[in-house]
Design an enzyme around this catalytic site. Structure first.
Site, PDB file in Angstrom:
ATOM      1  N   GLU A 223       0.828  -1.223   0.000  1.00 35.52           N
ATOM      2  CA  GLU A 223       0.000   0.000   0.000  1.00 35.52           C
ATOM      3  C   GLU A 223       0.860   1.272   0.000  1.00 35.52           C
ATOM      4  OE1 GLU A 223      -2.260   0.909   3.588  1.00 35.52           O
ATOM      5  OE2 GLU A 223      -3.860   1.772   2.365  1.00 35.52           O
TER       6      GLU A 223
ATOM      7  N   GLU B 156       2.971  10.629   5.277  1.00 31.31           N
ATOM      8  CA  GLU B 156       2.995   9.395   6.079  1.00 31.31           C
ATOM      9  C   GLU B 156       4.177   8.499   5.733  1.00 31.31           C
ATOM     10  OE1 GLU B 156      -0.786   7.420   6.685  1.00 31.31           O
ATOM     11  OE2 GLU B 156      -1.844   9.287   6.323  1.00 31.31           O
TER      12      GLU B 156
ATOM     13  N   ASP C  77      -5.214   3.133  -2.003  1.00 32.19           N
ATOM     14  CA  ASP C  77      -6.115   3.777  -1.041  1.00 32.19           C
ATOM     15  C   ASP C  77      -6.466   5.142  -1.632  1.00 32.19           C
ATOM     16  OD1 ASP C  77      -6.963   5.500   1.084  1.00 32.19           O
ATOM     17  OD2 ASP C  77      -5.963   4.243   2.573  1.00 32.19           O
ATOM     18  N   THR C  78      -7.737   5.362  -1.924  1.00 31.71           N
ATOM     19  CA  THR C  78      -8.123   6.582  -2.650  1.00 31.71           C
ATOM     20  C   THR C  78      -7.783   7.863  -1.882  1.00 31.71           C
ATOM     21  OG1 THR C  78     -10.382   6.395  -1.805  1.00 31.71           O
ATOM     22  CG2 THR C  78      -9.945   5.500  -4.018  1.00 31.71           C
TER      23      THR C  78
ATOM     24  N   ARG D  41     -11.210  11.790   4.105  1.00 36.24           N
ATOM     25  CA  ARG D  41     -11.136  10.485   4.778  1.00 36.24           C
ATOM     26  C   ARG D  41     -12.473  10.069   5.406  1.00 36.24           C
ATOM     27  NH1 ARG D  41      -5.208   8.356   7.020  1.00 36.24           N
ATOM     28  NH2 ARG D  41      -5.258   6.654   5.561  1.00 36.24           N
TER      29      ARG D  41
ATOM     30  N   GLU E  54     -11.846   2.581   4.450  1.00 36.47           N
ATOM     31  CA  GLU E  54     -10.930   2.901   5.548  1.00 36.47           C
ATOM     32  C   GLU E  54     -11.088   4.381   5.848  1.00 36.47           C
ATOM     33  OE1 GLU E  54      -6.584   1.602   6.664  1.00 36.47           O
ATOM     34  OE2 GLU E  54      -6.571   3.350   5.357  1.00 36.47           O
TER      35      GLU E  54
HETATM   36  C1  LER Z   1      -2.350   4.521   6.531  1.00 36.25           C
HETATM   37  O1  LER Z   1      -2.562   5.843   6.218  1.00 36.25           O
HETATM   38  C2  LER Z   1      -3.308   3.642   5.837  1.00 36.25           C
HETATM   39  O2  LER Z   1      -3.797   3.977   4.786  1.00 36.25           O
HETATM   40  C3  LER Z   1      -3.711   2.357   6.446  1.00 36.25           C
HETATM   41  O3  LER Z   1      -4.181   1.501   5.455  1.00 36.25           O
HETATM   42  C4  LER Z   1      -2.779   1.646   7.324  1.00 36.25           C
HETATM   43  O4  LER Z   1      -2.574   2.166   8.563  1.00 36.25           O
HETATM   44 MN    MN Z   2      -5.191   2.609   3.693  1.00 34.14          MN
END
Ligand code: LER
Ligand code: MN
Length: 277
Positions: free
Chosen positions: A146, A152, A179-180, A211, A240
């Protein structure tokens, strides 16, 4: 027969409640699966498995938590080894609860400065993920690399970099994930990035630009959904969602992330995907 795209919700954001409440909520709103935080020492995998069976829900993946003690590219060998052991421990956890994958990012979360030159760190990343990946493969578990945004991590920020790493590792059970939320910051075109990952895309996190639940920010999910359908993506899309703080992992309880966003996300996405051919 393939089940096509399935929807999951990451229980990461459900702080301060019994696991049963979260699993019941996710099942009740019509998800296919739930995702779980990778803290095997602080969780009860047998209880989770029992609850998943009770509420007829699958486990999509383990959301591994990469701390400074679990850094696959630390300049200290003992930390790198500890990180590999951690991923292996998550494999055992995944196997017990029936999860299909584990997310992997080579660097601790929020680490923004390298400790060695890029080539050396990428070599450590390949070595570490390969060792953990071989173990995961023996147990039928996938590892999904990922990318995170620049605030980050500094090492893998875009899907094409994840794909490069995955190709270098060259194991059938190691693929990419997107992850969008991070992609909205780093990619030129989110849909195009997914298209380029093609059949190496093994897992997806959805969150809007803030988010929060897809539909409550300014990401246009239609071309993204279209791209996933066009490439024949047949895995999970897992929500998420995280609170709007500089440290979203602080564990502060935010009421809207429980019932409201859990329901809103699945309702919006089921409607969106139903309208796509
Ligand atoms: C972190 O920003 C993230 O996207 C998660 O999937 C894992 O902590
Ligand atoms: Mn994520």
């Amino acid at each position: 027969m393939s089940k096509g795209i399935q929807f999951s919700y990451n229980t990461l954001v459900y702080t301060g409640e019994e696991m049963e409440q979260g699993i019941r909520r996710i099942a009740g709103f019509g998800y296919d699966a739930a995702e779980f935080v990778g803290e095997p020492d602080h969780m009860n995998p047998h209880n989770i498995r029992h609850l998943l069976e009770k509420y007829k829900l699958e486990a999509s993946s383990i959301c591994a938590i990469y701390t400074p003690e679990r850094d696959l590219v630390s300049s200290r060998l003992e930390i790198r080894n500890q990180a590999i052991q951690y991923v292996k421990q998550c494999v055992d956890f995944a196997k017990t609860i029936g999860a299909k994958g584990i997310s992997v990012t080579p660097t601790a979360n929020m680490k923004i400065h390298a400790e060695a030159d890029r080539d050396t760190e990428l070599k450590w990343a390949v070595q570490g993920i390969k060792e953990a990946g071989l173990y995961a493969g023996e147990h039928g578990i996938r590892l999904t690399v990922e990318p995170w945004n620049r605030y980050e991590t500094y090492l893998i920020n875009r899907l094409e970099q994840s794909l490069e790493l995955v190709n270098e590792i060259n194991l059938p059970n190691v693929g990419c994930m997107g992850d969008t939320y991070h992609m909205n910051i780093e990619e030129i075109d989110i849909a195009e990035a997914f298209r380029k990952a093609g059949d190496k895309l093994y897992y997806v996190h959805f969150a809007d630009s803030n988010r929060a639940a897809p539909g409550s920010g300014h990401i246009d999910f239609r071309p993204i959904a279209q791209a996933l359908v066009d490439i024949g993506y047949e895995g999970y899309i897992s929500m998420e969602l995280l609170p709007p703080f500089a440290d979203p992992f602080s564990g502060v309880r935010c009421e809207e992330f429980y019932d409201l966003y859990t329901k809103q996300s699945i309702d919006n996405l089921r409607a969106l995907f139903a309208s796509i051919s």
